[in-house]
Design a protein around this motif. Structure first.
Motif, PDB file in Angstrom:
ATOM      1  N   UNK A  39       5.002 -29.810 -41.863  1.00 38.81           N
ATOM      2  CA  UNK A  39       6.276 -30.104 -42.571  1.00 38.81           C
ATOM      3  C   UNK A  39       7.590 -30.311 -41.759  1.00 38.81           C
ATOM      4  N   UNK A  40       7.740 -29.730 -40.493  1.00 42.71           N
ATOM      5  CA  UNK A  40       8.805 -29.788 -40.036  1.00 42.71           C
ATOM      6  C   UNK A  40       9.934 -28.590 -40.161  1.00 42.71           C
ATOM      7  N   UNK A  41       9.400 -27.547 -40.873  1.00 40.20           N
ATOM      8  CA  UNK A  41      10.251 -26.625 -41.103  1.00 40.20           C
ATOM      9  C   UNK A  41      10.312 -25.323 -40.427  1.00 40.20           C
ATOM     10  N   UNK A  42       9.182 -25.455 -39.693  1.00 40.60           N
ATOM     11  CA  UNK A  42       8.950 -24.108 -38.587  1.00 40.60           C
ATOM     12  C   UNK A  42       8.789 -24.807 -37.167  1.00 40.60           C
ATOM     13  N   UNK A 141       9.488 -24.481 -26.598  1.00 40.67           N
ATOM     14  CA  UNK A 141       9.396 -24.509 -28.154  1.00 40.67           C
ATOM     15  C   UNK A 141       8.694 -25.766 -28.713  1.00 40.67           C
ATOM     16  N   UNK A 142       7.753 -25.608 -29.646  1.00 42.67           N
ATOM     17  CA  UNK A 142       7.165 -26.798 -30.261  1.00 42.67           C
ATOM     18  C   UNK A 142       7.481 -27.095 -31.636  1.00 42.67           C
ATOM     19  N   UNK A 143       7.696 -28.425 -31.912  1.00 44.00           N
ATOM     20  CA  UNK A 143       8.071 -28.750 -33.302  1.00 44.00           C
ATOM     21  C   UNK A 143       7.549 -30.169 -33.723  1.00 44.00           C
ATOM     22  N   UNK A 146      12.392 -33.997 -34.322  1.00 40.93           N
ATOM     23  CA  UNK A 146      13.544 -33.623 -33.534  1.00 40.93           C
ATOM     24  C   UNK A 146      14.536 -32.749 -34.195  1.00 40.93           C
ATOM     25  N   UNK A 147      14.998 -31.706 -33.606  1.00 39.84           N
ATOM     26  CA  UNK A 147      16.124 -30.967 -34.257  1.00 39.84           C
ATOM     27  C   UNK A 147      17.101 -31.120 -33.971  1.00 39.84           C
ATOM     28  N   UNK A 148      18.409 -31.587 -34.648  1.00 41.34           N
ATOM     29  CA  UNK A 148      19.633 -32.161 -34.255  1.00 41.34           C
ATOM     30  C   UNK A 148      20.480 -30.797 -33.562  1.00 41.34           C
ATOM     31  N   UNK A 149      20.407 -29.861 -34.081  1.00 43.32           N
ATOM     32  CA  UNK A 149      21.034 -28.845 -33.502  1.00 43.32           C
ATOM     33  C   UNK A 149      20.393 -28.331 -31.880  1.00 43.32           C
ATOM     34  N   UNK A 150      19.469 -28.793 -31.701  1.00 38.13           N
ATOM     35  CA  UNK A 150      18.914 -28.626 -30.275  1.00 38.13           C
ATOM     36  C   UNK A 150      19.127 -30.050 -29.341  1.00 38.13           C
ATOM     37  N   UNK A 151      19.744 -30.838 -29.561  1.00 33.48           N
ATOM     38  CA  UNK A 151      20.075 -32.168 -28.993  1.00 33.48           C
ATOM     39  C   UNK A 151      20.569 -32.122 -27.632  1.00 33.48           C
ATOM     40  N   UNK A 201      17.491 -17.972 -37.066  1.00 30.36           N
ATOM     41  CA  UNK A 201      16.667 -17.612 -38.234  1.00 30.36           C
ATOM     42  C   UNK A 201      15.581 -18.563 -38.422  1.00 30.36           C
ATOM     43  N   UNK A 202      15.341 -19.386 -37.612  1.00 27.96           N
ATOM     44  CA  UNK A 202      14.298 -20.660 -38.216  1.00 27.96           C
ATOM     45  C   UNK A 202      13.004 -19.928 -38.446  1.00 27.96           C
ATOM     46  N   UNK A 203      12.058 -20.498 -39.247  1.00 30.40           N
ATOM     47  CA  UNK A 203      10.672 -19.945 -39.283  1.00 30.40           C
ATOM     48  C   UNK A 203       9.991 -20.256 -38.204  1.00 30.40           C
TER      49      UNK A 203
END
Length: 360
Positions: A39-42, A141-143, A146-151, A201-203
């Motif tokens: 789901x992209x939340x972890x 780290x895998x996801x 795209x995580x905006x905070x990690x741009x 605090x990301x899952x």
């Protein structure tokens, strides 16, 4: 490179083994973690990965001459994949590639990093390139998003399952029906000392979650689906890692010959395993038709929706409709095969009008 990730100190963490030793297989709830990753939340800790850098003004043209991929026009931030092959066309290295305008980053399996850096250094000659194994300084780290905070981080975006320029699909389904579309994948490069702060605090999901999604996406992995005889066609790697129209490179003759014949000797398959048993077969288990061994299980996982699933490499001659048996010691598992790589050229989507339809 640290032998163990600091994230193994998180509550519930259970260390993985084999190629993934040093990171968590899960944090106590494998299927819940897998759902969150999908789901992209972890995010998943992949700090066991190797990282090799190539710098210098000749880096892209030099890598272009050595590898299966066209790299001379690779733009900063653009992701691709390359293979380094033997003279016989067998896969020796498989690298995820992203360039930032000054450095080409090669993300590889842990077992590849040292040998890859050593091999590249032997091939430098008089060119303006510098190679370094920086695995000790960088984590991955895998996801699935795209995580905006990690741009600000360098990120590799998996091109799978899209067929790249100069690439070719050996699958029996078109790109728009490929299950890999359900798994976008991004790998972020993080300074090793900033790993915990970056996650915050990301899952977290364990690597078991990432492996289950990879298997369901039909995505081959070096060291799992490959052995010392593997050629790219068998794993459908021409779609992302090979440019058929580029200049000469080691192994190109085999790539071209097998492609023109359209008959790789083996083929990758997806297996849906009998879920009535409470165990799963081990990697390396035999795949059989009756009493005849026809292949080997290369990856296996418990998928949060499909149950036990696996990838296997089997002989091309096995009929697509054949029900297979996986034999782990004395324990048999019934396995329904889902064709990934077409047994015959005429069944490849796009080569001719007729093709085998996938079961998804």
């Amino acid at each position: 490179m640290n032998t163990k990730s600091p994230l193994l100190s998180r509550p519930g963490a259970v260390e993985a083994g084999g190629a993934d030793a040093g990171i968590a297989s899960h944090y106590g709830e494998p299927l819940r973690e897998q759902r969150a990753l999908a789901a992209g939340t972890a995010v998943v800790d992949l700090s066991q990965r190797g990282v090799v850098t190539v710098t210098g003004p000749d880096r892209l043209s030099w890598l272009n001459t050595l590898s299966s991929q066209q790299l001379t026009s690779l733009a900063p931030g653009q992701s691709t994949e390359l293979l380094l092959l033997s003279v016989q066309g067998r896969i020796e290295f498989d690298a995820r590639v992203v360039d930032d305008g000054a450095t080409t980053w090669l993300i590889v399996e842990a077992a590849e990093a040292g040998p890859l850096a050593e091999w590249l250094n032997r091939m430098k000659f008089m060119l303006r390139v510098e190679i370094a194994d920086v695995s000790a300084d960088w984590a991955v780290l895998g996801s699935t998003r795209r995580i905006p905070e990690w741009s600000a981080l360098q990120v590799w975006e998996d091109p799978w399952p899209h067929v790249g320029a100069g690439g070719y699909s050996y699958a029996v389904v078109g790109e728009d029906a490929h299950p890999g579309l359900e798994r976008p994948w991004f790998e972020y490069l993080v300074p090793d000392g900033e790993l915990e702060a970056t996650i915050g605090e990301r899952q977290l999901a364990g690597v078991w979650a990432a492996e289950a999604l990879r298997i369901a996406a039909w995505r081959p992995r070096w060291g799992a689906e490959t052995d010392d005889k593997t050629i790219p066609h068998e794993l459908d790697l021409l779609r992302t890692a090979v440019h058929l129209n580029k200049g000469c490179y080691k192994g190109q003759e085999t790539v071209a010959r097998v492609h023109n014949l359209g008959h790789p000797p083996r083929r990758l398959v997806f297996l849906q395993l009998d879920g009535s048993q409470h165990t799963m077969p081990a990697v390396g288990s035999e795949v059989r038709v009756g009493d005849r061994r026809v292949g080997t299980v290369t990856s296996v996982a418990q998928h949060y929706e499909m149950g036990p699933v696996a990838l296997a490499v089997i002989k091309r001659s096995v009929a697509p409709g054949e029900v297979l048996t996986v034999l782990d010691g004395e324990e048999p598992y019934t396995a329904a095969q889902e064709v990934i790589v077409a047994p015959d050229a005429g069944q490849v989507v796009g080569r001719q009008t007729g093709f085998l339809k996938g079961t998804r």
